[in-house]
Scaffold this motif. Sequence first.
Motif, PDB file in Angstrom:
ATOM      1  N   TRP A  99     -17.698   7.529   3.180  1.00 52.60           N
ATOM      2  CA  TRP A  99     -16.609   8.122   2.404  1.00 52.60           C
ATOM      3  C   TRP A  99     -17.155   9.231   1.504  1.00 52.60           C
ATOM      4  N   ALA A 100     -16.313  10.212   1.223  1.00 52.17           N
ATOM      5  CA  ALA A 100     -16.627  11.271   0.261  1.00 52.17           C
ATOM      6  C   ALA A 100     -15.404  11.480  -0.618  1.00 52.17           C
ATOM      7  N   VAL A 101     -15.625  11.847  -1.890  1.00 49.52           N
ATOM      8  CA  VAL A 101     -14.516  12.057  -2.827  1.00 49.52           C
ATOM      9  C   VAL A 101     -14.745  13.336  -3.609  1.00 49.52           C
ATOM     10  N   GLY A 102     -13.645  13.816  -4.236  1.00 46.05           N
ATOM     11  CA  GLY A 102     -13.795  15.035  -5.010  1.00 46.05           C
ATOM     12  C   GLY A 102     -12.547  15.444  -5.752  1.00 46.05           C
ATOM     13  N   HIS A 103     -12.434  16.744  -6.002  1.00 43.20           N
ATOM     14  CA  HIS A 103     -11.321  17.300  -6.757  1.00 43.20           C
ATOM     15  C   HIS A 103     -10.009  17.103  -5.989  1.00 43.20           C
ATOM     16  N   GLY A 104      -8.902  17.176  -6.737  1.00 42.70           N
ATOM     17  CA  GLY A 104      -7.605  16.932  -6.117  1.00 42.70           C
ATOM     18  C   GLY A 104      -7.376  15.480  -5.791  1.00 42.70           C
ATOM     19  N   GLY A 105      -8.262  14.598  -6.280  1.00 44.78           N
ATOM     20  CA  GLY A 105      -8.143  13.175  -6.001  1.00 44.78           C
ATOM     21  C   GLY A 105      -8.356  12.822  -4.547  1.00 44.78           C
ATOM     22  N   VAL A 106      -9.113  13.655  -3.829  1.00 49.38           N
ATOM     23  CA  VAL A 106      -9.251  13.475  -2.391  1.00 49.38           C
ATOM     24  C   VAL A 106     -10.271  12.392  -2.047  1.00 49.38           C
ATOM     25  N   VAL A 107      -9.913  11.584  -1.043  1.00 46.34           N
ATOM     26  CA  VAL A 107     -10.829  10.620  -0.433  1.00 46.34           C
ATOM     27  C   VAL A 107     -10.895  10.940   1.050  1.00 46.34           C
ATOM     28  N   LEU A 108     -12.098  11.213   1.545  1.00 42.62           N
ATOM     29  CA  LEU A 108     -12.328  11.490   2.957  1.00 42.62           C
ATOM     30  C   LEU A 108     -13.101  10.347   3.588  1.00 42.62           C
ATOM     31  N   HIS A 109     -12.864  10.132   4.887  1.00 47.47           N
ATOM     32  CA  HIS A 109     -13.513   9.027   5.601  1.00 47.47           C
ATOM     33  C   HIS A 109     -14.085   9.545   6.915  1.00 47.47           C
ATOM     34  N   SER A 110     -15.285   9.067   7.235  1.00 47.40           N
ATOM     35  CA  SER A 110     -15.927   9.429   8.500  1.00 47.40           C
ATOM     36  C   SER A 110     -16.342   8.164   9.241  1.00 47.40           C
ATOM     37  N   GLU A 111     -16.189   8.197  10.558  1.00 46.78           N
ATOM     38  CA  GLU A 111     -16.624   7.083  11.400  1.00 46.78           C
ATOM     39  C   GLU A 111     -17.652   7.525  12.434  1.00 46.78           C
ATOM     40  N   ASP A 112     -18.192   8.747  12.262  1.00 47.56           N
ATOM     41  CA  ASP A 112     -19.193   9.240  13.208  1.00 47.56           C
ATOM     42  C   ASP A 112     -20.417   9.815  12.478  1.00 47.56           C
ATOM     43  N   GLY A 113     -20.758   9.189  11.356  1.00 46.30           N
ATOM     44  CA  GLY A 113     -21.958   9.606  10.645  1.00 46.30           C
ATOM     45  C   GLY A 113     -21.817  10.914   9.905  1.00 46.30           C
ATOM     46  N   GLY A 114     -20.590  11.310   9.590  1.00 49.69           N
ATOM     47  CA  GLY A 114     -20.386  12.504   8.791  1.00 49.69           C
ATOM     48  C   GLY A 114     -20.148  13.781   9.557  1.00 49.69           C
ATOM     49  N   LYS A 115     -19.997  13.714  10.873  1.00 51.25           N
ATOM     50  CA  LYS A 115     -19.742  14.927  11.661  1.00 51.25           C
ATOM     51  C   LYS A 115     -18.291  15.373  11.550  1.00 51.25           C
ATOM     52  N   THR A 116     -17.365  14.406  11.486  1.00 56.64           N
ATOM     53  CA  THR A 116     -15.946  14.708  11.316  1.00 56.64           C
ATOM     54  C   THR A 116     -15.364  13.775  10.266  1.00 56.64           C
ATOM     55  N   TRP A 117     -14.322  14.287   9.563  1.00 55.32           N
ATOM     56  CA  TRP A 117     -13.737  13.551   8.447  1.00 55.32           C
ATOM     57  C   TRP A 117     -12.214  13.593   8.526  1.00 55.32           C
ATOM     58  N   VAL A 118     -11.589  12.531   8.010  1.00 55.64           N
ATOM     59  CA  VAL A 118     -10.139  12.486   7.875  1.00 55.64           C
ATOM     60  C   VAL A 118      -9.809  12.184   6.417  1.00 55.64           C
ATOM     61  N   LYS A 119      -8.656  12.659   5.978  1.00 56.88           N
ATOM     62  CA  LYS A 119      -8.227  12.400   4.600  1.00 56.88           C
ATOM     63  C   LYS A 119      -7.479  11.077   4.532  1.00 56.88           C
ATOM     64  N   GLN A 120      -7.914  10.210   3.614  1.00 56.56           N
ATOM     65  CA  GLN A 120      -7.239   8.934   3.399  1.00 56.56           C
ATOM     66  C   GLN A 120      -6.359   8.924   2.159  1.00 56.56           C
ATOM     67  N   LEU A 121      -6.686   9.753   1.175  1.00 55.32           N
ATOM     68  CA  LEU A 121      -5.966   9.727  -0.091  1.00 55.32           C
ATOM     69  C   LEU A 121      -6.136  11.081  -0.763  1.00 55.32           C
ATOM     70  N   ASP A 122      -5.112  11.474  -1.542  1.00 51.33           N
ATOM     71  CA  ASP A 122      -5.271  12.619  -2.425  1.00 51.33           C
ATOM     72  C   ASP A 122      -4.467  12.372  -3.694  1.00 51.33           C
ATOM     73  N   GLY A 123      -4.545  13.311  -4.640  1.00 50.02           N
ATOM     74  CA  GLY A 123      -3.903  13.114  -5.931  1.00 50.02           C
ATOM     75  C   GLY A 123      -2.394  13.046  -5.862  1.00 50.02           C
ATOM     76  N   ARG A 124      -1.792  13.678  -4.864  1.00 48.75           N
ATOM     77  CA  ARG A 124      -0.343  13.613  -4.715  1.00 48.75           C
ATOM     78  C   ARG A 124       0.090  12.203  -4.341  1.00 48.75           C
ATOM     79  N   ILE A 125      -0.666  11.590  -3.415  1.00 53.56           N
ATOM     80  CA  ILE A 125      -0.374  10.216  -3.010  1.00 53.56           C
ATOM     81  C   ILE A 125      -0.678   9.254  -4.155  1.00 53.56           C
ATOM     82  N   ALA A 126      -1.824   9.477  -4.825  1.00 56.93           N
ATOM     83  CA  ALA A 126      -2.226   8.599  -5.924  1.00 56.93           C
ATOM     84  C   ALA A 126      -1.207   8.616  -7.055  1.00 56.93           C
ATOM     85  N   ALA A 127      -0.647   9.792  -7.361  1.00 54.41           N
ATOM     86  CA  ALA A 127       0.339   9.887  -8.436  1.00 54.41           C
ATOM     87  C   ALA A 127       1.552   9.013  -8.132  1.00 54.41           C
ATOM     88  N   LYS A 128       2.061   9.087  -6.921  1.00 56.89           N
ATOM     89  CA  LYS A 128       3.210   8.262  -6.543  1.00 56.89           C
ATOM     90  C   LYS A 128       2.859   6.779  -6.585  1.00 56.89           C
TER      91      LYS A 128
END
Length: 356
Positions: A99-128
């Motif tokens: 997992w990687a995190v950062g600005h905008g409340g973003v949470v990214l997830h990788s299942e291939d050792g960091g070659k590709t990533w998908v977004k699991q969460l961001d600040g818009r979702i977290a606010a709700k």
Amino acid sequence: MNRIAILTLAALAFAGAAGAAAPSVPSFKDPLDLAAPATALGARMQLAAVTRAGNRLVAVGIRGLVIYSDDEGKHWSQARVPVSEELVAVQFVTPEIGWAVGHGGVVLHSEDGGKTWVKQLDGRIAAKLLKAHFSAKAAAGDSRARAYLNGVDLNYQDGPEQALLGVWFEDERNGFVAGSFGTLLSTHDGGKTWESWMERVDSDDLLHLNAVRGIGGNIYLASEHGTVFRLDRNKQRFVPTSTGYGGSFFGLVGQGNTVVAYGLQGTAYRTADAGATWQRIDTGVRSTIDGGTVLSDGRIALVTQDGQILISADDGRHFRPVAVRSRSLFQDIVQVGASSVVVVVGSDGLQLAGLE
């Protein structure tokens, strides 16, 4: 200056340079919806964190940049990332899952050792999520929920401004992300769903939670006002430990019951009893310490914003500087294999350094 300020200034400088060269300003696109731009210069760009994914090295930084190396840091490739927000922390629990995190409340997830990533969460979702959570608790008669709801409203009144600054997973399913103004969320399904833990931090204020780290079977939060929180697993709450310091801690490193909390102006405090008592360490530096790691031989390494690497061979009691080829603003460090070589990342990208 912490990672929020450093990466914000870097992003502004990047945007300013781009704006000066362009004849017109393009329409705004939310960095949460804009893929990280391709670059052949990833190893020279602003990087905030670096870690291992098995034998692979993975580093993250400005504008959604993620790069990885399979030859001990000699060559780097850019990963595919769906956002262009600044990334400030990264962790892998297996060679593939991270997992990687950062600005905008973003949470990214990788299942291939960091070659590709998908977004699991961001600040818009977290606010709700947080507003619904505390609204329901307030309606059910929770006396403190209204105060948390007011804090959440203030945090997100201008959009997804709150940064996630730390990530820690114990395994492939259970983890935490932590950030500015008391933001703390947990997951028990690998990031598919998240729940608030803001109200489970024993504090009267929504303090910045600058890092979350598991050490020796405990989980800690590095925060402001010299506070390090430790998870009480029985109570399922983060309780404060008293260090005696009044400033901010930006990170934590250690092994077993030994934890070193580090932060502003070369400050570091050490506990050998899992936070029951703390002692100040004379690091010999006055620059902010921004990153640290435990080497395979048990030594502890720290890096500073004025480009120094500090090494302790006595479990964090004392530190000494080691020579580096080129000094710049350093933010994180990781060992290359089982060697005495490390990768250091910061404002000028990355470099390999020897510790002997």
